[in-house]
Design a protein around this motif. Structure first.
Motif, mmCIF file in Angstrom:
data_model
loop_
_atom_site.group_PDB
_atom_site.id
_atom_site.type_symbol
_atom_site.label_atom_id
_atom_site.label_comp_id
_atom_site.label_asym_id
_atom_site.label_seq_id
_atom_site.Cartn_x
_atom_site.Cartn_y
_atom_site.Cartn_z
ATOM 1 N N ASP A 121 4.780 7.991 -1.674
ATOM 2 C CA ASP A 121 4.276 7.130 -2.742
ATOM 3 C C ASP A 121 2.797 6.759 -2.616
ATOM 4 O OD1 ASP A 121 4.716 5.133 -0.678
ATOM 5 O OD2 ASP A 121 6.752 4.872 -1.424
ATOM 6 N N VAL A 122 2.474 5.765 -1.796
ATOM 7 C CA VAL A 122 1.083 5.298 -1.727
ATOM 8 C C VAL A 122 0.567 5.453 -0.286
ATOM 9 C CG1 VAL A 122 1.440 3.667 -3.616
ATOM 10 C CG2 VAL A 122 1.735 2.894 -1.256
ATOM 11 N N ILE A 123 -0.671 5.060 -0.068
ATOM 12 C CA ILE A 123 -1.256 5.145 1.277
ATOM 13 C C ILE A 123 -0.672 4.042 2.158
ATOM 14 C CG2 ILE A 123 -3.380 5.025 2.648
ATOM 15 C CD1 ILE A 123 -4.899 6.077 0.272
ATOM 16 N N HIS A 124 -0.151 4.441 3.316
ATOM 17 C CA HIS A 124 0.322 3.487 4.316
ATOM 18 C C HIS A 124 -0.509 3.663 5.575
ATOM 19 C CE1 HIS A 124 3.958 2.508 1.969
ATOM 20 N NE2 HIS A 124 3.957 3.781 1.645
ATOM 21 N N GLY A 125 -0.309 2.760 6.532
ATOM 22 C CA GLY A 125 -0.984 2.875 7.816
ATOM 23 C C GLY A 125 0.062 2.949 8.897
ATOM 24 N N PHE A 126 -0.374 3.359 10.063
ATOM 25 C CA PHE A 126 0.559 3.636 11.142
ATOM 26 C C PHE A 126 -0.156 3.251 12.423
ATOM 27 C CE2 PHE A 126 1.458 6.765 14.411
ATOM 28 C CZ PHE A 126 2.831 6.883 14.421
ATOM 29 N N ILE A 127 0.353 2.245 13.105
ATOM 30 C CA ILE A 127 -0.280 1.826 14.353
ATOM 31 C C ILE A 127 0.822 1.393 15.308
ATOM 32 C CG2 ILE A 127 -0.668 -0.554 13.508
ATOM 33 C CD1 ILE A 127 -3.313 -0.489 15.129
ATOM 34 N N ALA A 169 1.563 -0.739 18.504
ATOM 35 C CA ALA A 169 0.918 -1.815 19.257
ATOM 36 C C ALA A 169 0.766 -1.449 20.725
ATOM 37 C CB ALA A 169 1.744 -3.090 19.114
ATOM 38 N N GLY A 170 -0.404 -1.691 21.269
ATOM 39 C CA GLY A 170 -0.657 -1.474 22.681
ATOM 40 C C GLY A 170 -0.905 -0.023 23.054
ATOM 41 N N THR A 171 -1.070 0.862 22.059
ATOM 42 C CA THR A 171 -1.342 2.274 22.344
ATOM 43 C C THR A 171 -2.509 2.740 21.474
ATOM 44 O OG1 THR A 171 -0.004 3.275 20.599
ATOM 45 C CG2 THR A 171 1.166 2.588 22.593
ATOM 46 N N ASN A 172 -2.900 4.016 21.657
ATOM 47 C CA ASN A 172 -3.984 4.547 20.832
ATOM 48 C C ASN A 172 -3.454 5.236 19.577
ATOM 49 O OD1 ASN A 172 -2.878 6.867 21.828
ATOM 50 N ND2 ASN A 172 -4.798 7.753 22.573
ATOM 51 N N ALA A 173 -2.139 5.137 19.309
ATOM 52 C CA ALA A 173 -1.566 5.782 18.127
ATOM 53 C C ALA A 173 -1.914 4.966 16.885
ATOM 54 C CB ALA A 173 -0.054 5.906 18.272
ATOM 55 N N ASN A 174 -2.704 5.554 15.999
ATOM 56 C CA ASN A 174 -3.195 4.825 14.841
ATOM 57 C C ASN A 174 -3.734 5.824 13.827
ATOM 58 O OD1 ASN A 174 -4.473 3.168 13.010
ATOM 59 N ND2 ASN A 174 -5.820 2.182 14.488
ATOM 60 N N THR A 175 -3.131 5.880 12.645
ATOM 61 C CA THR A 175 -3.668 6.778 11.613
ATOM 62 C C THR A 175 -3.276 6.256 10.235
ATOM 63 O OG1 THR A 175 -3.828 9.086 10.878
ATOM 64 C CG2 THR A 175 -1.673 8.351 11.595
ATOM 65 N N MET A 176 -3.904 6.782 9.229
ATOM 66 C CA MET A 176 -3.500 6.485 7.862
ATOM 67 C C MET A 176 -2.473 7.532 7.444
ATOM 68 S SD MET A 176 -6.252 4.471 6.058
ATOM 69 C CE MET A 176 -6.710 5.440 4.681
ATOM 70 N N VAL A 177 -1.614 7.144 6.505
ATOM 71 C CA VAL A 177 -0.629 8.078 5.964
ATOM 72 C C VAL A 177 -0.903 8.191 4.468
ATOM 73 C CG1 VAL A 177 1.813 8.617 5.761
ATOM 74 C CG2 VAL A 177 1.011 7.271 7.703
ATOM 75 N N VAL A 178 -1.357 9.371 4.059
ATOM 76 C CA VAL A 178 -1.816 9.570 2.685
ATOM 77 C C VAL A 178 -0.833 10.484 1.970
ATOM 78 C CG1 VAL A 178 -3.751 10.356 1.264
ATOM 79 C CG2 VAL A 178 -4.189 9.371 3.523
ATOM 80 N N PRO A 179 -0.306 10.055 0.795
ATOM 81 C CA PRO A 179 0.618 10.942 0.074
ATOM 82 C C PRO A 179 -0.051 12.277 -0.242
ATOM 83 C CG PRO A 179 -0.059 9.068 -1.290
ATOM 84 C CD PRO A 179 -0.540 8.797 0.093
ATOM 85 N N GLY A 180 0.699 13.363 -0.065
ATOM 86 C CA GLY A 180 0.121 14.688 -0.309
ATOM 87 C C GLY A 180 -0.363 15.355 0.957
ATOM 88 N N TYR A 181 -0.386 14.593 2.072
ATOM 89 C CA TYR A 181 -0.844 15.158 3.344
ATOM 90 C C TYR A 181 0.109 14.764 4.468
ATOM 91 C CZ TYR A 181 -5.205 15.903 0.857
ATOM 92 O OH TYR A 181 -6.129 16.309 -0.053
ATOM 93 N N ASP A 203 -0.227 -0.771 8.676
ATOM 94 C CA ASP A 203 -1.471 -1.539 8.734
ATOM 95 C C ASP A 203 -2.420 -1.210 7.586
ATOM 96 O OD1 ASP A 203 -2.256 0.934 9.628
ATOM 97 O OD2 ASP A 203 -3.645 0.138 11.130
ATOM 98 N N GLU A 204 -1.826 -0.737 6.471
ATOM 99 C CA GLU A 204 -2.646 -0.506 5.281
ATOM 100 C C GLU A 204 -1.919 -1.203 4.131
ATOM 101 O OE1 GLU A 204 -5.523 1.353 5.327
ATOM 102 O OE2 GLU A 204 -5.829 0.817 3.229
ATOM 103 N N PHE A 205 -2.572 -2.112 3.434
ATOM 104 C CA PHE A 205 -1.861 -2.846 2.385
ATOM 105 C C PHE A 205 -1.316 -1.870 1.347
ATOM 106 C CE2 PHE A 205 -1.376 -5.133 -1.577
ATOM 107 C CZ PHE A 205 -0.547 -6.148 -1.154
ATOM 108 N N CYS A 206 0.027 -1.935 1.122
ATOM 109 C CA CYS A 206 0.657 -0.941 0.264
ATOM 110 C C CYS A 206 1.503 -1.570 -0.840
ATOM 111 C CB CYS A 206 1.511 -0.006 1.111
ATOM 112 S SG CYS A 206 2.689 -0.855 2.175
ATOM 113 N N GLY A 207 1.448 -2.890 -0.972
ATOM 114 C CA GLY A 207 2.197 -3.538 -2.039
ATOM 115 C C GLY A 207 2.835 -4.819 -1.542
ATOM 116 N N LEU A 208 3.722 -5.385 -2.364
ATOM 117 C CA LEU A 208 4.277 -6.713 -2.064
ATOM 118 C C LEU A 208 5.086 -6.746 -0.776
ATOM 119 C CD1 LEU A 208 5.336 -8.036 -5.575
ATOM 120 C CD2 LEU A 208 3.437 -8.784 -4.141
#
Ligand code: CUA
Length: 180
Positions: A105-111, A113-125, A144-149
Motif C-alpha cells: 500500500d504506502v511507504i512504511h519504515g522498518f527499524i 531497536a538496538g541494531t543497525n537494521a533500518n530501511t524504508m519499505v516502498v510499495p513497488g520495490y 518508523d515512517e508515518f503511514c496513516g492513523l
C-alpha cells in the motif's frame, strides 16, 4: 524625491532576485518529483504491489524465516497498513540474516531497536538488508515512517535466539510458535 526612487529600485532588484530563487527551487522540486519519481534508498528491485498475496515470493505461506539448503537465512515480510506480517520473527544469534520486505500500500519504515537494521519499505520495490543480530532476546520492530492513523500500532518483534534454542522444521522454516 530621488531618495525614494533609489529605494524603489533597490526593492525591485531584491524582489527580482528572490523571485528567481523561489522559481528555481520550486522547479527543482517539481522536476525531481515528476521526472525522477520515488525510489528506495538502496537495492532497487521492482515488484508488483497489487499481486503480492496471490503469487510469488511474498505469498502468506512463504513469509517468515527460512533456512536455505546452504544454511543461509532469509526473512520475508510484508509491511501493510497497519501491521507487519508475521508479527514475530525468529532469527539465530550471531549469524548473517537477509531481510526482504515489501509493501502493498504506502511507504512504511522498518527499524529493529538496538541494531543497525533500518530501511524504508516502498510499495513497488523490495527492500533488502543483511545484518547479524548479536544480542539475544526480543527486539521491538516498530514502523518508523508515518503511514496513516494506525501507524503507532504497527510493530513486530524480532526474536534473537541463542544457537541452543534455534530450531527449524523439516522444511527449513522457523517460527516463534516452534521456538517456545
Ligand atoms: Cu507503517 Cu507507519
Amino acid at each position: 524625491m530621488s531618495g525614494e526612487r533609489e529605494v524603489l529600485k533597490f526593492e525591485l532588484r531584491w524582489a527580482t532576485i528572490v523571485g528567481l530563487a523561489v522559481a528555481i527551487i520550486f522547479s527543482a522540486i517539481v522536476i525531481s518529483s515528476v521526472a525522477m519519481a520515488i525510489h528506495p534508498p538502496s537495492h532497487v528491485e521492482a515488484i508488483d504491489p497489487t499481486t503480492l498475496g496471490a503469487s510469488g515470493e511474498f505469498t502468506e505461506g512463504n513469509l517468515g524465516t527460512t533456512v536455505g539448503p546452504d544454511g543461509s537465512i532469509t526473512v520475508r515480510m510484508i509491511a501493510a497498513q497497519f501491521a507487519f506480517v508475521p508479527r514475530c520473527i525468529p532469527v539465530p544469534q550471531g549469524r548473517p540474516v537477509t531481510m526482504r520486505i515489501t509493501s502493498p500500500d504506502v511507504i512504511h519504515g522498518f527499524i529493529v531497536a538496538g541494531t543497525n537494521a533500518n530501511t524504508m519499505v516502498v510499495p513497488g520495490y523490495v527492500s533488502q538488508l543483511r545484518t547479524v543480530f548479536e544480542e539475544a532476546g526480543d527486539h521491538r520492530m516498530p514502523c518508523d515512517e508515518f503511514c496513516g492513523l494506525g501507524h503507532s500500532d504497527m510493530w513486530s518483534v524480532v526474536r534473537v535466539l541463542p544457537q541452543s534454542e534455534w530450531k527449524t522444521n523439516a522444511n527449513g522454516r522457523a517460527s516463534c510458535e516452534i521456538q517456545r
